[in-house]
Enzyme design. Sequence first.
Site, PDB file in Angstrom:
ATOM      1  N   HIS A 108       0.781  -1.634   0.049  1.00  0.00           N
ATOM      2  CA  HIS A 108      -0.171  -0.255  -0.224  1.00  0.00           C
ATOM      3  C   HIS A 108       0.726   1.565   0.138  1.00  0.00           C
ATOM      4  O   HIS A 108       1.466   1.277   1.146  1.00  0.00           O
ATOM      5  CB  HIS A 108      -1.074  -0.297   1.136  1.00  0.00           C
ATOM      6  CG  HIS A 108      -1.960   0.955   1.442  1.00  0.00           C
ATOM      7  ND1 HIS A 108      -2.905   1.327   1.620  1.00  0.00           N
ATOM      8  CD2 HIS A 108      -1.580   2.822   1.406  1.00  0.00           C
ATOM      9  CE1 HIS A 108      -3.356   2.582   0.821  1.00  0.00           C
ATOM     10  NE2 HIS A 108      -2.385   3.384   1.823  1.00  0.00           N
TER      11      HIS A 108
ATOM     12  N   ARG B 100      -8.432  14.257   2.959  1.00  0.00           N
ATOM     13  CA  ARG B 100      -8.558  14.686   4.265  1.00  0.00           C
ATOM     14  C   ARG B 100      -7.002  15.146   4.767  1.00  0.00           C
ATOM     15  O   ARG B 100      -5.989  14.348   3.757  1.00  0.00           O
ATOM     16  CB  ARG B 100      -9.359  14.176   5.101  1.00  0.00           C
ATOM     17  CG  ARG B 100      -8.664  12.463   4.843  1.00  0.00           C
ATOM     18  CD  ARG B 100      -9.207  11.927   5.901  1.00  0.00           C
ATOM     19  NE  ARG B 100      -8.301  10.778   5.729  1.00  0.00           N
ATOM     20  CZ  ARG B 100      -8.583   9.353   5.455  1.00  0.00           C
ATOM     21  NH1 ARG B 100      -9.965   9.833   4.740  1.00  0.00           N
ATOM     22  NH2 ARG B 100      -7.691   8.531   5.924  1.00  0.00           N
TER      23      ARG B 100
HETATM   24  C1  MV4 Z   1      -7.269  -4.365  -3.322  1.00  0.00           C
HETATM   25  C2  MV4 Z   1      -6.696  -5.358  -3.266  1.00  0.00           C
HETATM   26  C3  MV4 Z   1      -6.489  -6.335  -4.437  1.00  0.00           C
HETATM   27  N1  MV4 Z   1      -6.505  -5.803  -5.366  1.00  0.00           N
HETATM   28  N2  MV4 Z   1      -7.598  -4.379  -5.167  1.00  0.00           N
HETATM   29  C4  MV4 Z   1      -8.493  -2.974   0.977  1.00  0.00           C
HETATM   30  C5  MV4 Z   1      -8.362  -1.852   1.022  1.00  0.00           C
HETATM   31  C6  MV4 Z   1      -9.224  -0.867   0.233  1.00  0.00           C
HETATM   32  N3  MV4 Z   1      -8.737  -0.118  -0.031  1.00  0.00           N
HETATM   33  C7  MV4 Z   1      -8.622  -1.518  -1.017  1.00  0.00           C
HETATM   34  N4  MV4 Z   1      -7.377  -3.096  -0.672  1.00  0.00           N
HETATM   35  C8  MV4 Z   1      -7.380  -3.555  -1.039  1.00  0.00           C
HETATM   36  N5  MV4 Z   1      -8.373  -3.549  -2.341  1.00  0.00           N
HETATM   37  C9  MV4 Z   1      -7.433  -5.257  -6.014  1.00  0.00           C
HETATM   38  N6  MV4 Z   1      -7.462  -4.590  -6.928  1.00  0.00           N
HETATM   39  C10 MV4 Z   1      -5.916  -5.872  -2.011  1.00  0.00           C
HETATM   40  C11 MV4 Z   1      -6.607  -4.565  -0.814  1.00  0.00           C
HETATM   41  C12 MV4 Z   1      -6.274  -5.150   0.278  1.00  0.00           C
HETATM   42  C13 MV4 Z   1      -5.631  -3.863   1.079  1.00  0.00           C
HETATM   43  C14 MV4 Z   1      -4.802  -2.703   0.327  1.00  0.00           C
HETATM   44  C15 MV4 Z   1      -4.400  -2.067   0.874  1.00  0.00           C
HETATM   45  C16 MV4 Z   1      -3.962  -2.093   2.419  1.00  0.00           C
HETATM   46  C17 MV4 Z   1      -4.280  -3.125   2.915  1.00  0.00           C
HETATM   47  C18 MV4 Z   1      -4.434  -4.509   2.163  1.00  0.00           C
HETATM   48  C19 MV4 Z   1      -4.727  -6.316   2.765  1.00  0.00           C
HETATM   49  C20 MV4 Z   1      -6.179  -6.593   2.174  1.00  0.00           C
HETATM   50  C21 MV4 Z   1      -6.619  -6.031   0.820  1.00  0.00           C
END
Ligand code: MV4
Length: 657
Positions: free
Chosen positions: A210, A294
């Site tokens: 992230h 924000r």
């Molecule tokens: C995803 C992903 C994998 N592929 N989208 C989690 C929070 C939300 N803002 C979007 N998230 C995710 N979206 C796709 N197409 C994996 C996550 C995700 C994740 C993202 C950021 C930080 C931690 C996470 C933990 C699990 C899954």
Amino acid sequence: MSRFSKILIANRGEIACRVIRTAHEMGYSTVAVYSEADADALHVAMADEAVLIGPAPVGESYLDMDRIFSAAEVTGADAIHPGYGFLSENAAFAKACEERNITFIGPSEEAIDVMGNKAEAKRRMIDAGVPCVPGYEGEDQSDSHFIKAADEIGFPVMVKAAAGGGGRGMRLVAKPEKLEKALATARSEAENAFGSGELILEKAVIEPRHIEIQVFADSHGNVVHLGERDCSIQRRHQKVIEEAPSPAVSEELRQKMGAAAVAAAKAINYRGAGTVEFLLGADGSFYFLEMNTRLQVEHPVTECITGFDLVEWQLRVARGEVLPSLQDDIVLFGHAIEARLYAEDPYKDFLPRVGTLVSWRPAIGEGLRCDHGLVDGIEITPHYDAMIAKVIAYGESREDARLRLIRSLEQTQDLGLTTNRQFLIDCLKHDAFTNGEATTGFIESYFPKKTRTRPEPTKQDIALAASLLFAIQQHDTGSDTDGWDSAAINISPMVVEVGENKHSFQIQQNDLSSYLVRAGEEEWNISFLDEFDTEIRVLLNGVQKTIHFAEDTDLLHIAVGALTFSAREVTLAPAGSADGAGDGRIAAPMNGRVIDILVKAGDKVEKGQIVAMLEAMKMEHEIPARISGTVTSIGAKKDDQVASKAMLVEIEAEEDA
Ligand code: MV4
């Protein structure tokens, strides 16, 4: 341009304090709002004025626009800083501020609105050339259309609520046959949580990092980025550790992601502080996820590596100034890491914990920062977020920052409350984090539930607690100076309870502040040296160390190194049986000389009857029986020198009492 002089902070806790600090530094006066649960909070004390806006529940206080506006009206506040959470990304609130001629310190209503819907945001980002995860974000919401779209995208796919955020209403679907069911549950979950069942589909990025880019825009068309933050260490979409820069982002990637984030902000005519979130794949590909309109919790790490005060930037932009620095003048230097301190129990599935923070001493030192809104004795209630503080360390290199942050957490005193402090230290010390390899799977991979065990105090730690409890007691009764007799050997039994377990010690006092503590074969020489505030320097078997402690009625909270535990003295406590048999053990209440024992074995005694006389602290003390019964044994005789808690008389309770 919009001029304002008094800022109301529509928030609480650390972020309210953070905003107030800069507002004052810039010459603004401030107004805090608070709920009944926050009357003693730091943000209330820090602000020039403070207004009680309602009871503890957020719906009747921090989320209630009318109550916030009436607080602004009575104090004459002409600007509102929303902080994060609460009303910060509420387009209707931004609009209502404008209608009342109050400057909303944030973006326009329209920008908040666009980014509030994932489908709309994604369509706009695709148009602006910002890389997005391949997916479907169309208006046709039929199952058949989603199934067709998923086949084109390729499995695994993510089903997400268009109105969602932070992972709520999200489903990972590995196989085509699981899609219909996932659509149905995601739809109804989204309906319930956000009032809209609209869904989108995306290709799933596996074990992404992230990475988010801090952007800033003014109302003159300037948009800059301030580099990235890596927020990969999360659990259940709650961030735990964040850092800047990211160990996974090269200068080249930073330029690319930065340019994409600036394009995203420009596409929606953005103003103020914003964060563009991306997923970063193992192959270096990155995809727009969402934009937070924000100031974020983790903004301090960006402040550390840029040298800018982002709240200052927000206020300058809000009053119509040009950004303080443009892209060519923005250089990143050093490394910063932030750890979020939560009132929660990592060893009980991270359950939020409420209670009294008896003693709070954030660590201070070179390269350290702690943002919090805490004071000694504050109650942590279940009404608000469990995050109580942010501990931040800066250094020239990532390793410098990491080592400083670990030490800072070890030195932070949060006595009386269960927090994730030790867990944060464990994460920061893990090889995967140390090597900069942590992805969003970090906690699940390396700290799964069954491997997390609460650090327990050693017998030596508990011996230290026992001697401190003993010393405090002697000090409180004055018997350390009056009752201590160097000619007598005073050995007192001491039973200490830590958690569910009881530990027995024999404490022999050698000097006014010097003890020999024994438990079975083990023994420790413990002397108390200097005491200052909640700190005490001890000499333990030849080694000096500082421990921290705080008394909380009969509990002693103690920190030895990074370890915190609580102990209670139970030497004279009833054995635990309901008949109170433990009350039959009559012990010396303090060190002294036995004047007389007035009963003998086999005697029947009445509750309240005087069974012994003791001379201590230059006075005679009559010692009564606490129960009626028969004397079973005698532990001392006339003229004996006895230690505090030494057994004098034992009484067995009457059968039919
Ligand atoms: C995803 C992903 C994998 N592929 N989208 C989690 C929070 C939300 N803002 C979007 N998230 C995710 N979206 C796709 N197409 C994996 C996550 C995700 C994740 C993202 C950021 C930080 C931690 C996470 C933990 C699990 C899954």
